[in-house]
Design a protein around this motif. Structure first.
Motif, PDB file in Angstrom:
ATOM      1  N   MET A 132       0.699  -1.473   0.112  1.00 37.49           N
ATOM      2  CA  MET A 132      -0.332  -0.210  -0.074  1.00 37.49           C
ATOM      3  C   MET A 132       0.573   1.591  -0.227  1.00 37.49           C
ATOM      4  O   MET A 132       0.091   2.155  -0.759  1.00 37.49           O
ATOM      5  CB  MET A 132      -0.858   0.031   1.655  1.00 37.49           C
ATOM      6  N   TYR A 133       1.851   0.751   1.076  1.00 38.75           N
ATOM      7  CA  TYR A 133       2.642   2.346   0.820  1.00 38.75           C
ATOM      8  C   TYR A 133       3.468   2.592  -0.583  1.00 38.75           C
ATOM      9  O   TYR A 133       3.685   3.408  -0.734  1.00 38.75           O
ATOM     10  CB  TYR A 133       3.505   1.965   2.089  1.00 38.75           C
ATOM     11  N   ASN A 134       4.322   1.466  -1.070  1.00 41.48           N
ATOM     12  CA  ASN A 134       4.585   1.580  -2.069  1.00 41.48           C
ATOM     13  C   ASN A 134       3.852   2.316  -3.067  1.00 41.48           C
ATOM     14  O   ASN A 134       3.930   3.273  -4.615  1.00 41.48           O
ATOM     15  CB  ASN A 134       5.288   0.548  -2.940  1.00 41.48           C
ATOM     16  N   LYS A 135       2.259   2.358  -3.418  1.00 39.99           N
ATOM     17  CA  LYS A 135       1.593   1.997  -4.280  1.00 39.99           C
ATOM     18  C   LYS A 135       1.194   3.618  -3.946  1.00 39.99           C
ATOM     19  O   LYS A 135       0.800   4.559  -4.885  1.00 39.99           O
ATOM     20  CB  LYS A 135       0.251   1.285  -4.437  1.00 39.99           C
ATOM     21  N   ALA A 136       1.578   3.858  -2.578  1.00 41.69           N
ATOM     22  CA  ALA A 136       0.959   5.514  -2.751  1.00 41.69           C
ATOM     23  C   ALA A 136       2.300   6.717  -2.989  1.00 41.69           C
ATOM     24  O   ALA A 136       1.928   8.075  -2.314  1.00 41.69           O
ATOM     25  CB  ALA A 136       0.261   5.870  -1.010  1.00 41.69           C
ATOM     26  N   GLY A 137       3.625   5.163  -3.612  1.00 44.85           N
ATOM     27  CA  GLY A 137       4.391   6.460  -3.577  1.00 44.85           C
ATOM     28  C   GLY A 137       6.008   7.306  -2.385  1.00 44.85           C
ATOM     29  O   GLY A 137       6.697   7.216  -2.405  1.00 44.85           O
ATOM     30  N   TYR A 138       5.744   5.793  -2.050  1.00 51.62           N
ATOM     31  CA  TYR A 138       6.650   5.872  -0.958  1.00 51.62           C
ATOM     32  C   TYR A 138       7.501   4.662  -1.134  1.00 51.62           C
ATOM     33  O   TYR A 138       7.088   4.183  -1.591  1.00 51.62           O
ATOM     34  CB  TYR A 138       6.237   5.069   0.777  1.00 51.62           C
ATOM     35  N   ASP A 139       8.940   4.748  -1.192  1.00 53.35           N
ATOM     36  CA  ASP A 139      10.053   4.140  -1.256  1.00 53.35           C
ATOM     37  C   ASP A 139      10.855   3.364  -0.031  1.00 53.35           C
ATOM     38  O   ASP A 139      11.498   4.583   0.976  1.00 53.35           O
ATOM     39  CB  ASP A 139      10.735   4.556  -2.193  1.00 53.35           C
ATOM     40  N   TYR A 140      11.232   1.876  -0.491  1.00 48.84           N
ATOM     41  CA  TYR A 140      11.669   1.118   1.183  1.00 48.84           C
ATOM     42  C   TYR A 140      13.314   1.818   0.748  1.00 48.84           C
ATOM     43  O   TYR A 140      14.037   2.154  -0.154  1.00 48.84           O
ATOM     44  CB  TYR A 140      11.943  -0.105   0.317  1.00 48.84           C
ATOM     45  N   GLN A 141      13.619   2.207   2.498  1.00 46.00           N
ATOM     46  CA  GLN A 141      14.477   2.189   2.489  1.00 46.00           C
ATOM     47  C   GLN A 141      15.941   1.707   3.221  1.00 46.00           C
ATOM     48  O   GLN A 141      16.644   1.329   3.598  1.00 46.00           O
ATOM     49  CB  GLN A 141      14.957   4.315   3.457  1.00 46.00           C
ATOM     50  N   PHE A 142      14.543   1.211   4.632  1.00 47.22           N
ATOM     51  CA  PHE A 142      16.700   0.656   5.439  1.00 47.22           C
ATOM     52  C   PHE A 142      14.835   0.120   6.542  1.00 47.22           C
ATOM     53  O   PHE A 142      13.745   0.333   6.865  1.00 47.22           O
ATOM     54  CB  PHE A 142      17.020   1.076   5.296  1.00 47.22           C
ATOM     55  N   ASP A 143      15.572  -1.319   7.057  1.00 38.87           N
ATOM     56  CA  ASP A 143      14.814  -1.920   7.867  1.00 38.87           C
ATOM     57  C   ASP A 143      15.835  -1.962   9.519  1.00 38.87           C
ATOM     58  O   ASP A 143      16.974  -1.453   9.044  1.00 38.87           O
ATOM     59  CB  ASP A 143      15.190  -3.672   7.600  1.00 38.87           C
ATOM     60  N   GLN A 144      14.803  -2.215  10.466  1.00 41.10           N
ATOM     61  CA  GLN A 144      15.166  -1.370  11.439  1.00 41.10           C
ATOM     62  C   GLN A 144      14.565  -2.197  12.848  1.00 41.10           C
ATOM     63  O   GLN A 144      13.535  -2.629  12.737  1.00 41.10           O
ATOM     64  CB  GLN A 144      14.894   0.253  12.211  1.00 41.10           C
ATOM     65  N   VAL A 145      16.000  -2.844  13.639  1.00 44.11           N
ATOM     66  CA  VAL A 145      15.083  -4.081  14.639  1.00 44.11           C
ATOM     67  C   VAL A 145      15.120  -3.014  16.085  1.00 44.11           C
ATOM     68  O   VAL A 145      15.768  -2.794  15.568  1.00 44.11           O
ATOM     69  CB  VAL A 145      16.476  -4.849  15.199  1.00 44.11           C
ATOM     70  N   ASN A 146      13.858  -3.607  16.332  1.00 47.46           N
ATOM     71  CA  ASN A 146      13.600  -3.059  17.460  1.00 47.46           C
ATOM     72  C   ASN A 146      12.943  -4.077  18.562  1.00 47.46           C
ATOM     73  O   ASN A 146      11.372  -4.622  18.533  1.00 47.46           O
ATOM     74  CB  ASN A 146      12.062  -1.785  17.568  1.00 47.46           C
ATOM     75  N   GLY A 147      13.658  -4.622  19.657  1.00 49.96           N
ATOM     76  CA  GLY A 147      13.669  -5.554  20.078  1.00 49.96           C
ATOM     77  C   GLY A 147      13.296  -6.392  19.736  1.00 49.96           C
ATOM     78  O   GLY A 147      14.227  -7.118  18.507  1.00 49.96           O
ATOM     79  N   ASP A 148      11.785  -7.259  20.054  1.00 48.41           N
ATOM     80  CA  ASP A 148      12.388  -8.445  18.828  1.00 48.41           C
ATOM     81  C   ASP A 148      11.674  -8.233  17.564  1.00 48.41           C
ATOM     82  O   ASP A 148      10.987  -9.089  16.412  1.00 48.41           O
ATOM     83  CB  ASP A 148      10.613  -9.435  19.638  1.00 48.41           C
ATOM     84  N   LEU A 149      11.154  -6.830  17.189  1.00 51.94           N
ATOM     85  CA  LEU A 149      10.255  -6.941  15.530  1.00 51.94           C
ATOM     86  C   LEU A 149      11.555  -5.968  14.384  1.00 51.94           C
ATOM     87  O   LEU A 149      12.116  -5.492  15.447  1.00 51.94           O
ATOM     88  CB  LEU A 149       9.125  -5.911  15.917  1.00 51.94           C
ATOM     89  N   THR A 150      11.133  -6.166  14.317  1.00 53.30           N
ATOM     90  CA  THR A 150      12.280  -5.896  12.658  1.00 53.30           C
ATOM     91  C   THR A 150      10.948  -4.951  11.825  1.00 53.30           C
ATOM     92  O   THR A 150      10.067  -5.345  11.256  1.00 53.30           O
ATOM     93  CB  THR A 150      13.017  -6.562  11.535  1.00 53.30           C
ATOM     94  N   TYR A 151      10.984  -3.389  12.170  1.00 52.03           N
ATOM     95  CA  TYR A 151      10.552  -2.304  10.978  1.00 52.03           C
ATOM     96  C   TYR A 151      11.336  -2.088   9.387  1.00 52.03           C
ATOM     97  O   TYR A 151      12.456  -2.079   9.862  1.00 52.03           O
ATOM     98  CB  TYR A 151      10.670  -1.077  11.814  1.00 52.03           C
ATOM     99  N   ALA A 152      10.178  -2.257   8.895  1.00 55.48           N
ATOM    100  CA  ALA A 152      10.796  -1.495   7.040  1.00 55.48           C
ATOM    101  C   ALA A 152      10.189   0.075   7.758  1.00 55.48           C
ATOM    102  O   ALA A 152       9.867   0.722   7.887  1.00 55.48           O
ATOM    103  CB  ALA A 152       9.789  -2.165   6.298  1.00 55.48           C
ATOM    104  N   TYR A 153      11.159   1.255   7.302  1.00 54.55           N
ATOM    105  CA  TYR A 153      11.037   2.656   6.673  1.00 54.55           C
ATOM    106  C   TYR A 153      11.381   2.858   5.617  1.00 54.55           C
ATOM    107  O   TYR A 153      11.607   1.937   4.873  1.00 54.55           O
ATOM    108  CB  TYR A 153      12.237   2.811   7.274  1.00 54.55           C
ATOM    109  N   LEU A 154       9.610   3.393   4.765  1.00 55.67           N
ATOM    110  CA  LEU A 154       9.880   3.778   3.568  1.00 55.67           C
ATOM    111  C   LEU A 154       9.418   5.285   3.710  1.00 55.67           C
ATOM    112  O   LEU A 154       9.212   5.807   4.375  1.00 55.67           O
ATOM    113  CB  LEU A 154       8.504   3.151   2.886  1.00 55.67           C
ATOM    114  N   ARG A 155      10.127   6.073   2.841  1.00 55.65           N
ATOM    115  CA  ARG A 155       9.815   7.523   2.728  1.00 55.65           C
ATOM    116  C   ARG A 155       9.461   8.281   1.505  1.00 55.65           C
ATOM    117  O   ARG A 155       9.443   7.623  -0.017  1.00 55.65           O
ATOM    118  CB  ARG A 155      11.452   8.059   2.892  1.00 55.65           C
TER     119      ARG A 155
END
Length: 177
Positions: A132-155
């Motif tokens: 959904m974020y890609n279709k709205a024009g957000y581009d993947y930048q990086f992943d970041q681990v926070n505790g047990d979760l890994t977040y994908a960051y888009l911009r």
């Protein structure tokens, strides 16, 4: 719900915090199940913490209503020329019908004119959200681990509402959330 149905999008105030908390908790249960983690922040935030957040000058929270029913919400934190979207939520019975996308585009109209980039993060395994974020024009930048979760960051980089630059400093958001 059909495309002809009217969804009203407007700012959520502290007086609607209880209803917002209910919508978020219902919406984020599927994320908690996906990650086998009932302690994700959207599910553990207290009503008092939510009210403080809603009253913050550096946060804009929008809601989507169908009639008198709150059916979705989006939160954006403001910091200088950067906005960070989080807690995009749609009630489970209406997910997949475009309400999240409507909120994602509507929030851009509530950002200060000085906003140059908008960041969003979601769980790395939340493929539907990332799409959904890609279709709205957000581009993947990086992943970041926070505790047990890994977040994908888009911009998404903005200038008068258009994407213009993909070379901004990725390190500017690391650790902010």
């Amino acid at each position: 719900m059909t495309e002809s149905d009217s969804v009203r999008i407007d700012v959520i105030g502290a007086s609607q915090a209880g209803e917002l908390l209910t919508v978020r908790r219902a919406a984020f249960v599927t994320e908690a199940q996906l990650y086998n983690d009932p302690n994700i922040p959207a599910l553990t935030q207290s009503l008092d913490e939510l009210i403080v957040d809603l009253e913050s000058d550096d946060v804009v929270t929008l809601g989507a209503w169908e009639g008198h029913r709150l059916i979705g919400s989006i939160r954006v934190g403001l910091e200088g020329d950067k906005a960070t979207i989080g807690r995009l939520a749609v009630v489970p019975d209406l997910q997949g019908q475009g309400i999240g996308t409507q909120l994602l585009f509507a929030v851009l109209g509530y950002l200060p004119e000085s906003t140059r980039e908008v960041w969003v993060f979601t769980g790395q395994n939340s493929k539907h959200n990332i799409s959904m974020y890609n279709k709205a024009g957000y581009d993947y930048q990086f992943d970041q681990v926070n505790g047990d979760l890994t977040y994908a960051y888009l911009r998404k980089v903005l200038e008068s509402g258009a994407i213009v630059d993909d070379d901004a400093d990725v390190n500017a958001v690391r650790g902010d959330n």
